[in-house]
Enzyme design. Structure first.
Site, mmCIF file in Angstrom:
data_model
loop_
_atom_site.group_PDB
_atom_site.id
_atom_site.type_symbol
_atom_site.label_atom_id
_atom_site.label_comp_id
_atom_site.label_asym_id
_atom_site.label_seq_id
_atom_site.Cartn_x
_atom_site.Cartn_y
_atom_site.Cartn_z
ATOM 1 N N HIS A 326 2.928 -2.884 1.172
ATOM 2 C CA HIS A 326 2.388 -2.210 2.344
ATOM 3 C C HIS A 326 0.885 -2.380 2.493
ATOM 4 O O HIS A 326 0.368 -2.249 3.611
ATOM 5 C CB HIS A 326 2.735 -0.722 2.302
ATOM 6 C CG HIS A 326 4.139 -0.429 2.718
ATOM 7 N ND1 HIS A 326 5.202 -0.482 1.846
ATOM 8 C CD2 HIS A 326 4.668 -0.112 3.926
ATOM 9 C CE1 HIS A 326 6.317 -0.191 2.491
ATOM 10 N NE2 HIS A 326 6.030 0.034 3.760
ATOM 11 N N GLY A 327 0.176 -2.655 1.446
ATOM 12 C CA GLY A 327 -1.261 -2.822 1.617
ATOM 13 C C GLY A 327 -2.011 -2.936 0.316
ATOM 14 O O GLY A 327 -1.518 -2.568 -0.755
#
Length: 479
Positions: A326-327
């Site tokens: 996700h990041g």
């Protein structure tokens, strides 16, 4: 190009008319149109990154053809790992390069050394995490002999770049989507109407729920030290509905748009906030990603077939990777670890598959036990979302510390009554339609046409009334 933009409102009808009234007699022309339209859709954001998606597509197209020809297992593994390394290499560079450099510097600083590395002003290509996983699944499935490679390069380019789901999913498998490009599509009025209905509900989720929740969630999270615990709880709840309305709204628009062109995409959300445990939540939240990690990471690692240590290890690996996907921030890693901790007791007690049907399957209201389990699961999810939304770990910790302070019992400073009413209305519709593919799939179909159209006009009216003056991009564009 954003779904909620004037550009897309012009783009979609043009492509639709060309697709069904100009190229409809030739399948090849239809697929070429979809490729061109998809590249325009993607390049509208930044034309420079078209070369990246085209290169990735050509790489895996050629790897697929080579894999089926090669008989020696050693060379087949080499081809597979070439695809994996190159694709993940691009993803890693654009998404994680500065993250690793910054943490490398911090590690040296902690031990008393000072270095000045070169960081780069890297722009993260929109949708790279999604189409990378989509092309990888194609190559992996061919390697496992679950799929025959295509020799139709136009169909393959269309499969990778199909504009409705290109930048934020669902992450489609070649086994489901690619064969649909081989077959002549016919226009069905009922299917198009159903697609428009799902698009409408997606816009309601995005514009009415997500964007309005974002306004207050951003205000509270960005100034969290100034608010009481009760207000911080409101902020966490608003972000919880923001991310669900935003991402599932995108998926609804993508799936509905695909149906306008004669394609069926897989369901990506199945009313996750009505889950009775965290395992059920992950079967219902971002289904295409969860099943991707299950099939291409969790099961190859041994899944839950080994001993206790193997089960624990595999659970943490899949949630850690999911968080990191996700990041490039430690907050996402902690978010993944927290979900692993939630999931672990269910796995170890072999109760992670207890709730396979939707809650209150044969009744209007849930039982007290179901309601308690839903509330507990939702509460745990809200806490986890704080880490997902926070700027860093310190921010998340201070936010939770403030939330669980004595001021939690005071009246919140922020009380947006209108938005709370909208959320209750939204949850009511989702509850009524929880057995369906999406909430209003068959809503009021047994009622009069006047009542149905009144409901649709109500939803359209709410979209226009509560639309934000500032265009809000979809959260998952950054992933």
């Amino acid at each position: 190009m954003y779904f909620n933009s004037l550009d897309f409102a012009v783009f979609l009808p043009i492509v639709f008319l060309l697709y069904w009234f100009v190229t409809n007699k030739n399948l090849k022309f239809q697929n070429v149109l979809l490729v061109v339209a998809s590249y325009v859709f993607y390049g509208w954001w930044d034309w420079r990154f078209l070369s990246l998606i085209i290169f990735s597509s050509l790489l895996d197209y050629s790897m697929g053809l080579q894999l089926i020809k090669e008989k020696k297992q050693g060379k087949r593994k080499l081809l597979l790992w070439t695809s994996i390394i190159v694709n993940l290499g691009f993803l890693g560079f654009f998404k994680y390069y500065n993250f690793f450099v910054d943490n490398f510097v911090e590690a040296f600083t902690f031990f008393g050394s000072s270095i000045q590395p070169n960081t780069l002003d890297i722009i993260l290509p929109v949708g790279i995490s999604f189409y990378t996983f989509q092309t990888l699944s194609y190559t992996i499935d061919i390697y496992k002999r679950k799929l025959e490679p295509t020799q139709d390069i136009i169909s393959f380019l269309a499969f990778v770049s199909f504009f409705p789901q290109l930048v934020a999913g669902p992450i489609e498998r070649a086994t489901n989507l690619l064969p649909q490009f081989y077959k002549k599509r016919q226009f069905y009025y009922s299917r198009a109407v159903d697609g428009c209905r799902q698009i409408l509900w997606g816009f309601f989720k995005k514009v009415v729920i997500a964007d309005n929740c974002a306004e207050f969630a951003n205000q509270i999270f960005n100034n969290s030290s100034e608010y009481s615990g009760s207000t911080l709880l409101i902020g966490a709840l608003f972000f919880t509905f923001q991310i669900y309305g935003d991402f599932s709204g995108y998926s609804d628009i993508a799936i509905g748009t695909s149906r306008l062109f004669g394609f069926n995409l897989k369901q990506n959300f199945a009313f996750p906030y009505f889950s009775r445990d965290i395992a059920e939540f992950w079967r219902r939240w971002h289904i295409s990603l969860s099943t991707w990690f299950r099939d291409y990471l969790y099961i190859p690692l041994g899944g839950s077939k080994g001993g206790v240590w193997i089960k624990v290890r595999n659970t943490f690996i899949i949630f850690l990777v999911s968080g990191f996907w996700h990041g490039a921030n430690w907050t996402f890693v902690v978010w993944g670890v927290l979900n692993a901790l939630y999931f672990l007791p269910l796995l170890l007690t072999k109760s992670n598959r207890n709730n396979l049907d939707i809650v209150a399957q044969n009744s209007i209201l849930p039982s007290f036990t179901e309601l308690f389990k839903m509330g507990l699961t939702f509460g745990l999810t809200v806490i986890a979302w704080v880490f997902f939304r926070a700027e860093n770990l310190s921010h998340a910790w201070l936010y939770l510390k403030g939330l669980f302070s004595s001021s939690l019992l005071t009246l919140p400073e922020v009380r947006p009554t209108n938005l709370l009413v909208l959320i209750i209305f939204f949850l009511l519709i989702e509850w009524i339609g929880r057995r369906e593919y999406y909430a209003i799939a068959v809503f009021l179909t047994k009622q009069s046409r006047i009542l149905r159209w009144f409901f649709y006009m109500l939803i359209i009216g709410l979209v226009f009334i509560f639309s934000s003056a500032t265009q809000q991009e979809f959260i998952y564009f950054q992933f």
